[in-house]
Design an enzyme around this catalytic site. Sequence first.
Site, mmCIF file in Angstrom:
data_model
loop_
_atom_site.group_PDB
_atom_site.id
_atom_site.type_symbol
_atom_site.label_atom_id
_atom_site.label_comp_id
_atom_site.label_asym_id
_atom_site.label_seq_id
_atom_site.Cartn_x
_atom_site.Cartn_y
_atom_site.Cartn_z
ATOM 1 C CB THR A 1 -10.487 4.449 -1.935
ATOM 2 O OG1 THR A 1 -9.950 5.264 -0.665
ATOM 3 C CG2 THR A 1 -10.077 3.289 -2.723
ATOM 4 C CE LYS B 1 -7.454 13.581 -0.657
ATOM 5 N NZ LYS B 1 -7.344 12.541 -1.797
ATOM 6 N NE ARG B 2 -5.275 10.369 9.392
ATOM 7 C CZ ARG B 2 -5.339 9.465 10.394
ATOM 8 N NH1 ARG B 2 -6.417 8.336 10.717
ATOM 9 N NH2 ARG B 2 -4.446 9.580 11.486
ATOM 10 C CE LYS C 1 -3.423 10.766 2.655
ATOM 11 N NZ LYS C 1 -4.342 10.462 1.423
ATOM 12 C CE LYS D 1 -13.808 5.661 -0.773
ATOM 13 N NZ LYS D 1 -14.101 6.513 0.720
ATOM 14 C CG HIS E 1 -2.136 -0.570 1.201
ATOM 15 N ND1 HIS E 1 -3.581 -0.253 0.380
ATOM 16 C CD2 HIS E 1 -2.254 -2.162 1.201
ATOM 17 C CE1 HIS E 1 -4.271 -1.400 0.488
ATOM 18 N NE2 HIS E 1 -3.829 -1.749 0.428
HETATM 19 C C1 LIG Z 1 -12.738 7.131 1.262
HETATM 20 C C2 LIG Z 1 -12.009 7.378 2.431
HETATM 21 C C3 LIG Z 1 -10.635 7.929 2.809
HETATM 22 C C4 LIG Z 1 -9.983 7.292 1.748
HETATM 23 O O1 LIG Z 1 -9.394 8.814 1.134
HETATM 24 P P1 LIG Z 1 -8.433 9.466 0.003
HETATM 25 O O2 LIG Z 1 -8.468 10.546 -0.091
HETATM 26 O O3 LIG Z 1 -8.269 7.995 -0.305
HETATM 27 O O4 LIG Z 1 -7.349 9.166 1.077
HETATM 28 C C5 LIG Z 1 -10.916 8.049 3.924
HETATM 29 N N1 LIG Z 1 -11.252 7.921 4.676
HETATM 30 C C6 LIG Z 1 -12.727 8.444 4.664
HETATM 31 C C7 LIG Z 1 -14.046 8.173 5.482
HETATM 32 C C8 LIG Z 1 -12.957 7.423 3.331
HETATM 33 O O5 LIG Z 1 -14.111 7.139 3.042
#
Ligand SMILES: *Cc1c(COP(=O)(O)O)cnc(C)c1O
Length: 839
Positions: free
Chosen positions: A677, A569-570, A575, A681, A378
């Site tokens: 991911t 995101k985190r 990022k 979405k 990952h």
């Molecule tokens: C999808 C998701 C992530 C991952 O987000 P990235 O933009 O890919 O880092 C993190 N936290 C939650 C709650 C998510 O649903």
Amino acid sequence: MVSSSPVPHGIPVPASYGDPQRNGLTANDLFDGMAEHLFYTLGTRAEGASVHDLYMALSHAVRDRLMTRHLATKDQLRAGSAKVVAYFSAEFLIGPQLGNNLLMLGMQAEAAEALRRFGGPGLDQVLDVEEEPGLGNGGLGRLAACYLESLASLEFPASGYGIRYEFGIFDQAIRDGWQVEITDKWLKGGWPWELVYPAQSVSVGFGGHVESYGDEQGAERRRWLPAHRALGVPHDVPVLGYRVNSCDRIRLWRAVAAESFDVHAFNEGDFQRAVQEKVASETLSKVLYPNDGTDQGKRLRLEQQHFFVSCSLQDMLRTLALRGAPVQSFAEHWTVQLNDTHPSIAVAELMRLLVDEHRLGWDEAWTITTASIAYTNHTLLPEALERWEVGLFGSLLPRHLEIIYEINARFLQQVRLHAPGDLDLLRRVSIIHEDGTKAVRMAHLATVAAHHVNGVAALHSQLVKTDLFPDFAALWPGKFTNVTNGVTPRRWLALANPPLARLLGETLGDDWPAHIERLRQLEPLATDSGFQQRWAACKLACKRRLAGVIAEQSQVLVDPTSLFDIQVKRIHEYKRQHLNALQVVLQYLRIKHGETEGMVPRTVIFGGKAAPGYWMAKLIIRFISGIAETINADPDNRGLLRVAFLADYNVKLGERVYPAADLSEQISTAGLEASGTGNMKFALNGALTIGTLDGANVEIRQQVGTDNFFLFGHTTEQIAELRSDYRPWEWVEKVPLLREALDLIERGHFSNGDGELFRPLVQNIVGRDSYFLLADLPDYLVSQNDASRLWADPSAWQRASILNTARSGYFSSDRAIREYAERVWGVEPLPVAMGCEVS
Ligand SMILES: *Cc1c(COP(=O)(O)O)cnc(C)c1O
């Protein structure tokens, strides 16, 4: 080939699977079920039931309807010989369960009707009280949840295996602009979605020593005598597939003491010592480490990993015995996927179980182990690659360390034959890191043992081969593969975006969530003005809903007709939320200078948690809060710019956020985001991406079309070139207003005059800029202007938005799971028959 088996409403259920009263799928049946649970399970009367009571009653009634399918799935697996997927993951970020299970069963309208009959709160209000189990940090844990859902929906026999943390990821509050962490007590109100099987508990050892002994045949064997033991108690979360009977599960282990306490010490009057071991055992599943993608090398973390892996493998061997199959056939009955290296101790533990406990020969055990285990990488970030100091490892798992040495010795001998005399190669590939403090490299262990090693996006998988493991790739070219991540369209579209789900139902047929490739049929509608209008109305409804959440959380009022520009995101330097924040400051300065030509009204929304010990990430949150406060209060704005930070980003909030985005910020430094991911979405919900050529962004851009994606930034290769001679301060002058922006930040304009607060952040950017913000900033600003220009042409924007959804079917986790099934696992779907004909 097996055919899929949709569950029509009112499917007959054989009596052997339970009370038909508890299986009925009408609103009437559900109402009766709820009434019964209110009375008998919750001990309360319908009159005066609270929202939480109704949530519990509805959840129990829905759970009843899963049970039939869950038991049928189990029965079929126990009786059969089909290969089952064991998905090992230290994290499962499953999100709220009630709404999702109603969707899976096709009972959303029935639930709303049943609640109407109680005359109290509506379905949305009831769904809103569910506490989500925060058993993961972010993307990795959410991926595991999407994969289990797709496994069930595609009718693959599978079990997730993980840890039932008593305290999951902390709840985030924002106080005075800073992140504050609050303990996540997800179990406090009772959580109705788990089934406990104490009789299937297993014992796991820790510490102690290893001794030799002669077995009956006079052969010398090794035996581990652990210093102490803990019990793992399985807690299963049923995972129902979409409109099918397959109901898989995630089996989460809770640690309890093997003895309730030390009776001897108790009798001696040493009460504290008497309960010590109990406390130590239960600590194992007490709390999730809140670090996303960094490894702290802590002993408890290794204990947690060994705990859940050992429980799971023993559980799998037990079910093998239940099937009446010999241990030698393990790899024909189970295929194990390691979600990152966190469960990679499985390699040594499976060897130990086979060699020490089941008395297999080494070679036979190794054949079984390597035939059953596959590994997903990952990350390429060095700070995330797990290593355990040999001293710590040996004191906790002495037999496993011996086994790893043996695996390594045999492996290195193979390498010697392959490349005689290449001592440096041996040093590079060894499972044991030998320079300085000796350490076990878990990624090497996983790579040596796995039959397949995959990255999570095309670019990432390439970099795994060329940058991370070039030596292993040369040794075993066929072992390395790619499976690009995916997300489930059920939760992330059908459940999260009701207006769009309705429109898709009318356009593509009601069963579109099971046939996501049909999204392609939207392409010809992308230029249809009537359809564009309906599309825009769906988006606006979602934006209004999110605006309501923002107003409630932070009292910031945002205009739902403005461009919603979102980064959730985190919080991580790689990022680059601070790149986005810097861009916002520059837009603000343009407004202050009256240079608003080409600007459109924007609402820039951030959300995400920082690891509690990650100081710079916490300062970035403080910075975003600061610019939000200043910009939102500045009357010069005239509605052109608003900034909001959403507190406590989690799955539940994500369901509100992704559908409401116009623009998706995916701006990591190229080469550092393995896949992402969130990006998927957003695209699935019709957001346009502004992003770098990183992770799955590359494939998103290919799929949706380069015209419908705002690309910017240096490529991975260009970043590598820059790195050798990068002087960030030289880039400052290339961007108009940037000098002024940095000065304003340093002088406290966004911190109520505090001229110290953000200095480390500015220094970090201008001084080192390890993540190349300044190198990418000019191009980023150009792309942001392109986005504004397109937004100013609503029809062109709607077209691009529709095309994003139409062409994002590839990013369904169904596609990803089919790829794993065919290319990695060798498993087939197995529809669950439930002893009756389903058509
Ligand atoms: C999808 C998701 C992530 C991952 O987000 P990235 O933009 O890919 O880092 C993190 N936290 C939650 C709650 C998510 O649903």
